[in-house]
Design a protein around this motif. Structure first.
Motif, PDB file in Angstrom:
ATOM      1  N   UNK A  17     -43.365   9.431 -50.755  1.00  0.00           N
ATOM      2  CA  UNK A  17     -43.810   9.072 -49.413  1.00  0.00           C
ATOM      3  C   UNK A  17     -42.650   9.035 -48.427  1.00  0.00           C
ATOM      4  N   UNK A  18     -41.475   9.437 -48.852  1.00  0.00           N
ATOM      5  CA  UNK A  18     -40.317   9.475 -47.975  1.00  0.00           C
ATOM      6  C   UNK A  18     -40.129  10.890 -47.448  1.00  0.00           C
ATOM      7  N   UNK A  19     -40.205  11.038 -46.125  1.00  0.00           N
ATOM      8  CA  UNK A  19     -40.027  12.342 -45.497  1.00  0.00           C
ATOM      9  C   UNK A  19     -38.675  12.392 -44.796  1.00  0.00           C
ATOM     10  N   UNK A  20     -38.137  13.585 -44.671  1.00  0.00           N
ATOM     11  CA  UNK A  20     -36.810  13.724 -44.064  1.00  0.00           C
ATOM     12  C   UNK A  20     -36.761  14.875 -43.080  1.00  0.00           C
ATOM     13  N   UNK A 121     -45.234   4.736 -45.852  1.00  0.00           N
ATOM     14  CA  UNK A 121     -45.967   3.547 -46.293  1.00  0.00           C
ATOM     15  C   UNK A 121     -45.391   2.288 -45.652  1.00  0.00           C
ATOM     16  N   UNK A 122     -44.070   2.158 -45.687  1.00  0.00           N
ATOM     17  CA  UNK A 122     -43.420   0.954 -45.136  1.00  0.00           C
ATOM     18  C   UNK A 122     -42.994   1.155 -43.683  1.00  0.00           C
ATOM     19  N   UNK A 188     -44.169  16.749 -39.696  1.00  0.00           N
ATOM     20  CA  UNK A 188     -44.911  16.529 -40.940  1.00  0.00           C
ATOM     21  C   UNK A 188     -46.404  16.734 -40.703  1.00  0.00           C
ATOM     22  N   UNK A 189     -46.871  16.287 -39.549  1.00  0.00           N
ATOM     23  CA  UNK A 189     -48.290  16.471 -39.211  1.00  0.00           C
ATOM     24  C   UNK A 189     -48.621  17.957 -39.045  1.00  0.00           C
ATOM     25  N   UNK A 190     -47.714  18.708 -38.392  1.00  0.00           N
ATOM     26  CA  UNK A 190     -47.933  20.142 -38.223  1.00  0.00           C
ATOM     27  C   UNK A 190     -48.045  20.839 -39.577  1.00  0.00           C
TER      28      UNK A 190
END
Length: 347
Positions: A17-20, A121-122, A188-190
């Motif tokens: 769940x960690x995006x960069x 998430x956080x 990330x949404x794209x």
């Protein structure tokens, strides 16, 4: 930071769940067949845009990145102008670095890496900003203390200058805590259909010789934030286990292996061992150690030989069919040398 090839600097996020969002900029001198300046942007280790001093324009590397123009029609023009400005600045910085290190000529690399990570998430955000020269860390920004760190003596002058610039520190903090995460969430949404997809691997047990370690090999999984390990009686093993790195496949998926040494394990105890593949959000894939399902070098070679033989047969059949077809029609005029010369003047 690592020397010359910025793409080797890529890191793997700690959880699914960690995006960069990361940007790598590289200025170089004396490197043959390599642009003097390159910028690469990545989201979750997927290249999203590219600029270099040869093309002199910023371009999307993923189809879904074209969505940015829906909110900002001049996005790519703006990115191009920013990169052109950075190209000139990096050229100056590279020369300045040479002076501070008392160097001339030869191959030199000046790099910058910056970006942010966001836990969906956080909602926790982390920023990073660092510079490097010839493979060594030069200076970086510590977001917690809002100060710059200079592990190299030649960068101390810059550290003091930037530390005393309150406006610069405030600007950097704003970017890494707010602006960067906002863009990351947007990207990330794209690309959610690609970035948030999950693909399970095929898992095989391989062994070169009867005395070799048994390799648990998982391939074809996505994303790369996965783990592979051996268990005995349900407990994870650390001894007699050799974990391999996660490697990319040509189709964008990943592979990895975990080798288990069995030289001191009696055959009747093999059933107590299993290999576990874990990917966040999906059920664990468990492969029990079973001699009957282990593929050996001999089996792999037989399969390869069968494949090669099949390809040879296909090629032979293709040649026969081709000859039969060409026997029924005249050669194409394009095969004439004079015609080719007319179509390709100067060749």
């Amino acid at each position: 930071m690592r020397k010359v090839i910025f793409l080797l600097c890529l890191c793997h996020a700690a959880s699914a769940v960690t995006h960069s969002l990361k940007y790598f900029s590289t200025a170089s001198s004396g490197v043959p067949n390599f642009p003097e300046f390159v910028v690469v942007g990545l989201v979750d280790e997927v290249e999203i845009d590219h600029y270099d001093s040869n093309t002199r324009r910023a371009e999307p590397k993923q189809d879904w990145m074209n969505h940015v123009t829906e909110d900002d029609p001049q996005y790519w023009e703006g990115e191009t102008e920013i990169s052109k400005g950075n190209q000139q600045a990096f050229k100056v910085n590279l020369e300045l670095a040479k002076q501070r290190f008392n160097q001339t000529g030869d191959v030199h690399i000046f790099q910058r890496m910056y970006g942010c990570e966001w836990d969906d998430e956080t909602d926790e955000v982390k920023g990073f900003y660092q510079w490097g020269y010839d493979g060594e860390d030069l200076i970086s920004f510590d977001l917690k203390t809002e100060t710059y760190v200079a592990p190299n003596q030649q960068a101390v002058i810059t550290k003091h200058k930037w530390d005393h610039d309150k406006a610069l520190r405030a600007q950097d903090k704003l970017y890494f805590t707010q602006i960067c995460p906002e863009y990351l969430k947007k990207y990330v949404n794209y690309g959610r259909s690609v970035l948030l997809r999950t693909e399970l691997p095929s898992v095989s047990l391989l062994q070169k010789t009867p005395s070799s370690p048994v390799s648990c090999h998982a391939t074809g999984f996505y994303p790369d934030r996965a783990t592979l390990f051996w268990r005995k009686d349900g407990e994870e093993l650390h001894e007699d286990v050799d974990l391999g790195e996660i490697l990319p496949n040509h189709d964008g998926t990943f592979q990895m292996s975990a080798d288990l040494k069995l030289s001191s394990v009696p055959p009747e105890d093999w059933r107590r061992y299993d290999c576990v593949f874990q990917l966040s959000g999906v059920k664990d894939l468990v492969t029990r150690l079973d001699k009957a399902v282990i593929r050996t070098n001999r089996e792999i070679l037989i399969i390869a030989a069968v494949v090669v033989l099949a390809l040879v047969l296909i090629a032979v059949i293709g040649v026969v069919i081709y000859k039969k077809k060409n026997a029924k029609r005249p050669p194409s005029p394009v095969n004439n040398a004079e015609v080719l010369e007319e179509l390709n003047p100067g060749s």
